[in-house]
Design an enzyme around this catalytic site. Structure first.
Site, PDB file in Angstrom:
ATOM      1  N   CYS A 290      88.622  17.347  68.795  1.00  0.00           N
ATOM      2  CA  CYS A 290      88.631  17.852  67.854  1.00  0.00           C
ATOM      3  C   CYS A 290      88.043  17.231  66.926  1.00  0.00           C
ATOM      4  O   CYS A 290      87.486  17.885  65.310  1.00  0.00           O
ATOM      5  CB  CYS A 290      90.388  18.741  67.731  1.00  0.00           C
ATOM      6  SG  CYS A 290      90.485  19.968  69.404  1.00  0.00           S
TER       7      CYS A 290
HETATM    8  N1  LIG Z   1      90.350  19.895  74.643  1.00  0.00           N
HETATM    9  C1  LIG Z   1      91.768  19.851  74.164  1.00  0.00           C
HETATM   10  O1  LIG Z   1      92.507  19.829  73.436  1.00  0.00           O
HETATM   11  C2  LIG Z   1      91.696  21.596  72.475  1.00  0.00           C
HETATM   12  C3  LIG Z   1      92.280  21.528  71.966  1.00  0.00           C
HETATM   13  C4  LIG Z   1      91.825  23.088  70.902  1.00  0.00           C
HETATM   14  C5  LIG Z   1      90.456  23.773  71.128  1.00  0.00           C
HETATM   15  N2  LIG Z   1      89.576  23.133  72.180  1.00  0.00           N
HETATM   16  C6  LIG Z   1      88.205  23.498  71.855  1.00  0.00           C
HETATM   17  O2  LIG Z   1      87.713  24.389  72.571  1.00  0.00           O
HETATM   18  C7  LIG Z   1      86.543  24.120  72.940  1.00  0.00           C
HETATM   19  C8  LIG Z   1      86.959  23.919  74.247  1.00  0.00           C
HETATM   20  O3  LIG Z   1      87.451  22.884  74.670  1.00  0.00           O
HETATM   21  P1  LIG Z   1      87.371  22.073  76.172  1.00  0.00           P
HETATM   22  O4  LIG Z   1      87.901  20.322  76.111  1.00  0.00           O
HETATM   23  O5  LIG Z   1      87.585  22.830  76.879  1.00  0.00           O
HETATM   24  O6  LIG Z   1      85.387  21.707  76.526  1.00  0.00           O
HETATM   25  P2  LIG Z   1      86.030  21.470  78.683  1.00  0.00           P
HETATM   26  O7  LIG Z   1      84.314  20.807  77.684  1.00  0.00           O
HETATM   27  O8  LIG Z   1      86.617  20.613  79.038  1.00  0.00           O
HETATM   28  O9  LIG Z   1      84.842  22.205  79.004  1.00  0.00           O
HETATM   29  C9  LIG Z   1      83.669  23.547  78.350  1.00  0.00           C
HETATM   30  C10 LIG Z   1      83.897  23.787  80.195  1.00  0.00           C
HETATM   31  O10 LIG Z   1      82.871  24.503  79.614  1.00  0.00           O
HETATM   32  C11 LIG Z   1      81.299  25.234  80.666  1.00  0.00           C
HETATM   33  N3  LIG Z   1      80.155  25.891  80.117  1.00  0.00           N
HETATM   34  C12 LIG Z   1      79.498  24.933  78.696  1.00  0.00           C
HETATM   35  N4  LIG Z   1      78.293  26.351  78.672  1.00  0.00           N
HETATM   36  C13 LIG Z   1      78.809  27.488  79.741  1.00  0.00           C
HETATM   37  C14 LIG Z   1      78.320  27.935  79.731  1.00  0.00           C
HETATM   38  N5  LIG Z   1      77.193  29.004  79.040  1.00  0.00           N
HETATM   39  N6  LIG Z   1      78.900  29.377  80.603  1.00  0.00           N
HETATM   40  C15 LIG Z   1      80.141  28.807  81.157  1.00  0.00           C
HETATM   41  N7  LIG Z   1      80.692  28.351  80.640  1.00  0.00           N
HETATM   42  C16 LIG Z   1      80.161  26.879  80.302  1.00  0.00           C
HETATM   43  C17 LIG Z   1      81.512  23.528  80.876  1.00  0.00           C
HETATM   44  O11 LIG Z   1      80.616  23.222  82.050  1.00  0.00           O
HETATM   45  C18 LIG Z   1      83.162  22.905  80.787  1.00  0.00           C
HETATM   46  O12 LIG Z   1      83.031  23.267  82.055  1.00  0.00           O
HETATM   47  C19 LIG Z   1      86.248  23.548  72.895  1.00  0.00           C
HETATM   48  O13 LIG Z   1      85.656  24.628  71.387  1.00  0.00           O
HETATM   49  C20 LIG Z   1      87.468  22.959  71.411  1.00  0.00           C
HETATM   50  O14 LIG Z   1      87.287  22.967  70.768  1.00  0.00           O
HETATM   51  C21 LIG Z   1      89.982  21.452  73.420  1.00  0.00           C
END
Ligand SMILES: NC(=O)c1ccc[n+]([C@@H]2O[C@H](COP(=O)([O-])OP(=O)(O)OC[C@H]3O[C@@H](n4cnc5c(N)ncnc54)[C@H](O)[C@@H]3O)[C@@H](O)[C@H]2O)c1
Length: 452
Positions: A290
């Site tokens: 982030c």
């Molecule tokens: N990790 C955190 O603490 C956090 C906190 C706040 C916001 N965010 C935001 O949340 C969002 C997700 O982050 P995350 O940490 O969970 O990411 P991540 O990489 O852990 O998980 C994302 C998942 O999406 C899947 N994916 C990608 N393309 C896809 C598609 N077309 N169809 C289905 N699945 C698909 C991936 O395989 C993966 O499993 C991002 O925008 C991030 O900035 C994350």
């Protein structure tokens, strides 16, 4: 053409299904955000379907396993008993009442927003969309993404000629759209996830109402804002606030080191002020998905408005420089012992981007390891959460976790991530030299400790 009361009916029906836990919830992207969210809904007795293109994740979940350290396999198994299933098959989207998108939003190699995960997800959903469904985007992104990027794809590519509900005219051929940012703080055990208020911005008031009902079933408080763009901007403000303030203390730390002042002592003292001051802490550089990434989504969008986000750029410059400061500190500490970085054995303690989590993304440790290696050090690492570091988006280290039994073997131990599992007194006692980037050795007095 029917009127607003038909919209009321559609909204009431879905709200009713949410209230009775009959609504089917689809979560797209089963990563650090999506999987815990799926489990929260499942705990509340909703039937949840998780969608992910990573078939290894789908298979692990199907077997009742987990790939996230803080989620025990038992939680997955309990969810499965409540009807949770994971799939890579988007045709199941049509069976969902609400669809929540949690896919990655990284930067590309030019440091610009990479929306490809959002667009490909949207292309996959569109053919299966049906009237009355609620689609919510949770991925962090620049203001305008939901309305300018996601909605046009959904409207153009759905088979039934559906439109997003925008105004008071309701034909029954609409779907609802909202943005609601994820605000989780990984590793923070002081605030339960359901106590983090959920900001919601619908494309129209009915979409907001539905999204509030959806999230109200798992969060104690929802906070409506007037549009998806306002909700998108809210998340960016929160992260930019952190990024800029961390840069500020990082810069003040560099000055304090030069002046012989302990910045940690100063922050602690300033924190006693009962108003107007919120503490932020310096470190070896920003990490995680982030804070190092999201602000640049706004910088990029701002250019469209002929606007330069100077605070973001300056903060980025200072924070990006911090791993280089760590390298310089290690070099100077070794120099005082008549050693050079070249040829020294250096142990990096902690590679996760922050304490007590199993997330390596954008971790400054990885940059520090590479910088040390480039200067000829023989680098090892230890991290209780990572037995191995292989290939990531920007690095390919192929290193195995060292053990902590022979600390005296290393010319220098660098504390990069202050995991609470570590016994810092023992580390200082047994090491030749300790460079501490996190104030993990606070309270310990030893000439071996170098604060950095
Ligand atoms: N990790 C955190 O603490 C956090 C906190 C706040 C916001 N965010 C935001 O949340 C969002 C997700 O982050 P995350 O940490 O969970 O990411 P991540 O990489 O852990 O998980 C994302 C998942 O999406 C899947 N994916 C990608 N393309 C896809 C598609 N077309 N169809 C289905 N699945 C698909 C991936 O395989 C993966 O499993 C991002 O925008 C991030 O900035 C994350």
């Amino acid at each position: 053409m029917t009127t607003y009361s038909a919209a009321d009916d559609a909204v009431d029906q879905l709200k009713n299904r949410i209230q009775k836990r009959e609504a089917r919830i689809g979560i797209i992207g089963l990563g650090y955000v999506g999987l815990p969210l799926a489990l929260l809904y499942s705990e509340q007795k909703f039937k949840v379907t998780g969608f992910d293109i990573d078939t290894r994740k789908v298979d692990t979940l199907a077997k009742g396993g987990s790939y996230i350290y803080r989620i025990a396999p038992e939680e997955i198994q309990a969810a499965k008993t409540n009807g949770f299933a994971a799939t890579a098959d988007y045709s199941q989207i049509s069976a969902m009442d609400a669809i929540i998108i949690c896919v990655p939003t990284p930067l590309d190699e030019y440091h610009e927003p990479d929306l490809s995960f959002i667009t490909s997800t949207t292309h996959s959903i569109a053919p299966h969309l049906r009237a009355g469904q609620l689609v919510v985007l949770e991925s962090t992104t620049y203001p305008g993404t939901t309305e300018e990027v996601m909605v046009p794809i959904l409207e153009k590519e759905n088979a039934a000629g559906l439109k997003a509900a925008r105004d008071e005219v309701f034909t029954g051929k609409e779907f609802f759209v909202a943005f609601s940012p994820e605000r989780e703080d990984p590793g923070n055990t002081t605030v339960a996830r359901r106590d983090i208020p959920k900001v919601v911005g619908g494309l129209n008031p009915k979409a907001s109402e539905l999204a509030r009902a959806l999230y109200g079933s798992i969060f104690n408080r929802t906070v409506p804002v007037s549009s998806p763009a306002a909700a998108e901007m809210t998340k960016l403000l929160e992260n930019i606030y952190r990024c800029v303030n961390i840069a500020l203390v990082n810069e003040l730390k560099l000055l304090s080191l030069r002046m012989g002042i302990n910045i940690w002592e100063v922050i602690e003292a300033a924190s006693t002020k009962p108003f107007g001051f919120h503490p932020f802490y310096p470190g070896p550089g920003l990490g995680g998905h982030c804070i190092p990434v999201d602000p640049f989504y706004l910088s990029w969008k701002a250019k469209e408005w002929d606007f330069r986000t100077r605070f973001i750029e300056l903060a980025g410059e200072i924070n990006t420089n911090m791993p280089y400061h760590v390298l310089a500190s290690v070099s100077s500490a070794l120099n005082k012992q008549h050693k050079s970085v070249n040829g020294s054995r250096v142990l990096v303690l902690g590679v996760a981007y922050k304490r007590d989590i199993d997330d390596l993304r954008e971790s400054p440790s990885l940059t520090i390891i590479e910088l040390l290696q480039n200067d000829g050090a023989q680098v090892s690492y230890h991290d209780p959460y990572f037995p191995f570091i292989g290939k990531g988006r920007k690095y390919d280290l192929q290193m195995k976790c060292a053990d902590l039994n022979n600390l005296a073997h290393y010319d220098c131990v660098v504390i990069v991530t202050d995991h609470s599992d570590y016994d810092y007194a023992r580390i200082v006692e047994q090491s030749q030299l300790v460079v501490d980037t996190r104030n993990a050795t606070r309270g310990l007095q030893s000439p071996k400790i170098v604060h950095c």
